[in-house]
Design a protein around this motif. Structure first.
Motif, PDB file in Angstrom:
ATOM      1  N   GLU A  34       0.837  -1.200   0.000  1.00  0.00           N
ATOM      2  CA  GLU A  34       0.000   0.000   0.000  1.00  0.00           C
ATOM      3  C   GLU A  34       0.866   1.242   0.000  1.00  0.00           C
ATOM      4  O   GLU A  34       2.060   1.191   0.296  1.00  0.00           O
ATOM      5  N   VAL A  35       0.238   2.348  -0.375  1.00  0.00           N
ATOM      6  CA  VAL A  35       0.858   3.670  -0.309  1.00  0.00           C
ATOM      7  C   VAL A  35       0.045   4.478   0.692  1.00  0.00           C
ATOM      8  O   VAL A  35      -1.186   4.457   0.657  1.00  0.00           O
ATOM      9  N   VAL A  36       0.734   5.170   1.585  1.00  0.00           N
ATOM     10  CA  VAL A  36       0.045   5.997   2.580  1.00  0.00           C
ATOM     11  C   VAL A  36       0.550   7.432   2.475  1.00  0.00           C
ATOM     12  O   VAL A  36       1.754   7.683   2.596  1.00  0.00           O
ATOM     13  N   ILE A  37      -0.363   8.357   2.210  1.00  0.00           N
ATOM     14  CA  ILE A  37      -0.039   9.787   2.274  1.00  0.00           C
ATOM     15  C   ILE A  37      -0.270  10.166   3.723  1.00  0.00           C
ATOM     16  O   ILE A  37      -1.402  10.252   4.185  1.00  0.00           O
ATOM     17  N   ASP A  40       8.509  -8.417   1.782  1.00  0.00           N
ATOM     18  CA  ASP A  40       9.367  -9.375   1.074  1.00  0.00           C
ATOM     19  C   ASP A  40       9.025 -10.824   1.400  1.00  0.00           C
ATOM     20  O   ASP A  40       9.781 -11.737   1.093  1.00  0.00           O
ATOM     21  N   GLY A  41       7.877 -11.028   2.039  1.00  0.00           N
ATOM     22  CA  GLY A  41       7.487 -12.372   2.425  1.00  0.00           C
ATOM     23  C   GLY A  41       7.777 -12.680   3.886  1.00  0.00           C
ATOM     24  O   GLY A  41       7.239 -13.619   4.454  1.00  0.00           O
ATOM     25  N   LYS A  42       8.641 -11.858   4.494  1.00  0.00           N
ATOM     26  CA  LYS A  42       9.001 -12.063   5.900  1.00  0.00           C
ATOM     27  C   LYS A  42       8.703 -10.840   6.755  1.00  0.00           C
ATOM     28  O   LYS A  42       8.235 -10.954   7.871  1.00  0.00           O
ATOM     29  N   LYS A  43       9.020  -9.673   6.231  1.00  0.00           N
ATOM     30  CA  LYS A  43       8.808  -8.461   7.030  1.00  0.00           C
ATOM     31  C   LYS A  43       8.338  -7.310   6.152  1.00  0.00           C
ATOM     32  O   LYS A  43       8.594  -7.282   4.949  1.00  0.00           O
ATOM     33  N   SER A  44       7.640  -6.365   6.806  1.00  0.00           N
ATOM     34  CA  SER A  44       7.195  -5.147   6.131  1.00  0.00           C
ATOM     35  C   SER A  44       8.188  -4.028   6.404  1.00  0.00           C
ATOM     36  O   SER A  44       8.709  -3.921   7.520  1.00  0.00           O
TER      37      SER A  44
END
Length: 200
Positions: free
Chosen positions: A77-80, A96-100
């Motif tokens: 997602e993109v957050v302004i 990446d499949g493991k962490k945000s």
């Protein structure tokens, strides 16, 4: 804070800054619009992806997507997330499949990336209440003629008149030429003529 989902609802010449464009984001479940002034390169990058056109060589945002895919990174997602002195601040939420991971970005770049990853765009109530406007009708020009001077508009209008006299094969050839020359507005008009013939 609760996030508010936005959609891209328009892209038009900026009425306040020469050479700039107004990207208009709309509240999904409401009537508020959030206009953001962006540069011509970013406006073109967003329009090209929305119109599903393929440039002859990858643009910067296409390269970002290719690199992300090569390393199994997605943009969720993109957050302004902020507005300070008229400047919007945005971030990409990547996984990446493991962490945000949150990556800071210019809002225009973040949105150009979001349309490529087909991810949602969000903002917060305080930003919409500060910079948003309520629209009763639809006053915006949609993703059309985003990179033409008035002289180019005249030439394009003349060229559009000649498209309907061409055969379908000639149109397809001209479409490929326009894409190779990165003349995306011309390509869009040829594509529209082809689509119009298919539907009739």
């Amino acid at each position: 804070m609760k996030k508010i989902k936005l959609d891209i609802v328009g892209l038009s010449y900026s009425q306040t800054q020469s050479g700039a464009y107004a990207l208009v984001l709309g509240e999904v479940s409401g009537r508020r619009r959030l206009p953001i002034i962006i540069g011509s390169f970013e406006a073109q990058a967003i329009a090209i992806e929305i119109e599903k056109m393929t440039p002859s060589r990858p643009l910067t945002h296409d390269l970002f997507k290719s690199m992300g895919q090569a390393f199994n990174i997605t943009v969720q997602e993109v957050v302004i997330y902020n507005l300070v002195d008229g400047i919007f601040y945005a971030k990409l939420i990547c996984f990446d499949g493991k962490k945000s991971v949150e990556i800071d970005a210019r809002t225009s770049d973040a949105i150009a990336v979001s349309v490529r990853f087909d991810c949602p765009i969000y903002t917060y109530e305080f930003i919409l209440s500060t910079a948003g406007i309520v629209i009763e009708g639809n006053d915006f020009v949609y993703l059309e003629n985003i990179n033409e001077t008035s002289e180019e508009k005249t030439q394009t209008a003349a060229a559009a008149g000649t498209f309907n006299s061409l055969s379908e094969d000639e149109l397809k050839t001209r479409l490929q030429q326009a894409l190779a020359e990165e003349a995306y507005e011309k390509a869009a008009k040829i594509r529209d003529e082809l689509n119009k013939r298919k539907s009739s």
